[in-house]
Design a protein around this motif. Structure first.
Motif, mmCIF file in Angstrom:
data_model
loop_
_atom_site.group_PDB
_atom_site.id
_atom_site.type_symbol
_atom_site.label_atom_id
_atom_site.label_comp_id
_atom_site.label_asym_id
_atom_site.label_seq_id
_atom_site.Cartn_x
_atom_site.Cartn_y
_atom_site.Cartn_z
ATOM 1 N N ASP A 36 -12.556 3.095 5.101
ATOM 2 C CA ASP A 36 -12.973 2.258 6.287
ATOM 3 C C ASP A 36 -13.016 2.613 7.891
ATOM 4 O O ASP A 36 -12.890 1.815 8.508
ATOM 5 N N TRP B 169 -12.631 -6.347 12.282
ATOM 6 C CA TRP B 169 -11.229 -5.855 12.172
ATOM 7 C C TRP B 169 -10.229 -6.767 11.265
ATOM 8 O O TRP B 169 -10.660 -7.889 11.189
ATOM 9 N N SER B 170 -9.396 -5.990 10.727
ATOM 10 C CA SER B 170 -8.476 -6.855 9.459
ATOM 11 C C SER B 170 -7.428 -7.567 10.280
ATOM 12 O O SER B 170 -6.806 -8.472 9.602
ATOM 13 N N HIS C 183 -7.225 -2.950 13.842
ATOM 14 C CA HIS C 183 -7.675 -2.947 12.421
ATOM 15 C C HIS C 183 -6.560 -1.968 12.126
ATOM 16 O O HIS C 183 -6.303 -0.802 12.225
ATOM 17 N N THR D 139 -14.122 -5.583 5.324
ATOM 18 C CA THR D 139 -13.014 -6.740 5.451
ATOM 19 C C THR D 139 -13.696 -7.894 4.972
ATOM 20 O O THR D 139 -14.706 -8.245 5.435
ATOM 21 N N GLN E 180 -13.913 -11.443 5.321
ATOM 22 C CA GLN E 180 -13.515 -12.489 6.314
ATOM 23 C C GLN E 180 -13.345 -13.938 5.754
ATOM 24 O O GLN E 180 -14.331 -14.527 6.184
ATOM 25 N N ARG F 76 -6.384 -10.231 7.456
ATOM 26 C CA ARG F 76 -7.586 -10.298 6.505
ATOM 27 C C ARG F 76 -7.424 -9.141 5.526
ATOM 28 O O ARG F 76 -6.954 -8.156 5.682
ATOM 29 N N VAL G 164 -8.830 -6.385 2.933
ATOM 30 C CA VAL G 164 -9.872 -5.322 2.990
ATOM 31 C C VAL G 164 -10.053 -4.843 1.647
ATOM 32 O O VAL G 164 -8.948 -4.456 0.877
#
Length: 291
Positions: free
Chosen positions: A225, A236-237, A244, A263, A265, A285, A287
């Protein structure tokens, strides 16, 4: 290494066109029948509210991953409820039956063969892992063996590594050191995937980068990632910071197999966007990676 990063980026743009019907509800387009699909997902004190399980029962089949490596699973009863309602093909494992933020796995046994029940490692170094020892799962997919290591590093800090037993960055740095040594000594020539909430940025300057042990060994380790961490904050997560923090690391046995990392979303599929997602599911979120 740069070439490999661009190859991964090209594949994410192309994505996978062959999907089964389970992820058509939301059009998420993550997992496929031909790839080994793994997701890391911090579910923030699961269950976050009384609707969390209901949302997950929609999203988990729609994402269509073979394995979910979960963090912050705080209720054994709620976890059992989720597993049971997902269906008989699903199995769930939690690192301990407590009210703490336990590491866990959800596994679709129709596509994955479990070699043995998951187990914890590095318990003697658990201080550096915020008392959440890494949780290992060994499986076969398409007759190939894979080692998954689910982690949840210590959070917070000021961004500076200090030689202090309680310093957050120092603890993350030491967690990386001990984890790398364990993999080097115990999983040589194995297909290893380390994934979870690492609670730090892999793209920081090396002076204070807690992942230097991995990053300084590009011939053996690669964060798939990386392009997300170095790219737009929209992907970004952890959007609320934004940062991130959720990463996927693979060993060189998997370099040629890495197809796609991104990621997922899910907030884009909810009326109310990230605020609603955060209210009912998590502040992170998921990944995922396709192998």
């Amino acid at each position: 290494m740069v070439f490999k990063r661009y190859i991964i980026f090209i594949f994410i743009l192309l994505a996978c066109s062959e999907k089964n019907n389970s992820n058509e509800t939301y059009g998420i387009n993550f997992g496929s029948e031909t790839s080994f699909d793994i997701v890391t997902w911090n579910l923030e004190f699961f269950p976050k509210d009384e609707e969390t399980i209901s949302y997950l029962l929609d999203f988990i089949p729609s994402i269509n991953s073979d394995i979910y490596a979960l963090q912050e699973i705080s209720s054994q009863n709620s976890f059992n409820q989720l597993v049971n309602q997902l269906g008989p093909e699903w199995m769930g494992f939690r690192s301990d039956d407590s009210d703490y933020q336990e590491l866990s796995y959800l596994i679709n046994t129709e596509s994955v063969e479990i070699i043995s029940n998951p187990y914890t490692i590095l318990e003697d170094q658990e201080h550096f892992f915020a008392y959440r020892a890494p949780y290992v799962l060994e499986v076969y997919f398409n007759e190939k063996k894979y080692i998954l290591i689910n982690v949840h590093y210590k959070c917070c800090g000021n961004g500076i590594i200090e030689s202090d037993y309680w310093d957050e960055e120092y603890r993350r740095q030491q967690a990386t050191y001990h984890l790398k040594n364990y993999i080097d000594n115990n999983f040589q020539n194995e297909r290893v995937v380390v994934l979870g909430d690492f609670n730090d940025d892999i793209s920081e300057e090396m002076t204070n980068n807690v992942f230097a042990e991995f990053l300084n060994n590009p011939e053996s380790y690669f964060f798939t990632d990386t392009y997300i961490a170095e790219g737009s904050s929209l992907n970004w997560s952890f959007p609320s910071y934004p940062s991130h923090l959720d990463h996927i690391l693979v060993t060189n046995e998997l370099f040629i197999d890495t197809i796609n990392t991104f990621t997922i979303q899910l907030d884009n599929y909810m009326i109310g966007g990230f605020q609603k997602y955060d209210n009912h599911i998590s502040d992170h979120r998921p990944v995922g990676i396709n192998l």
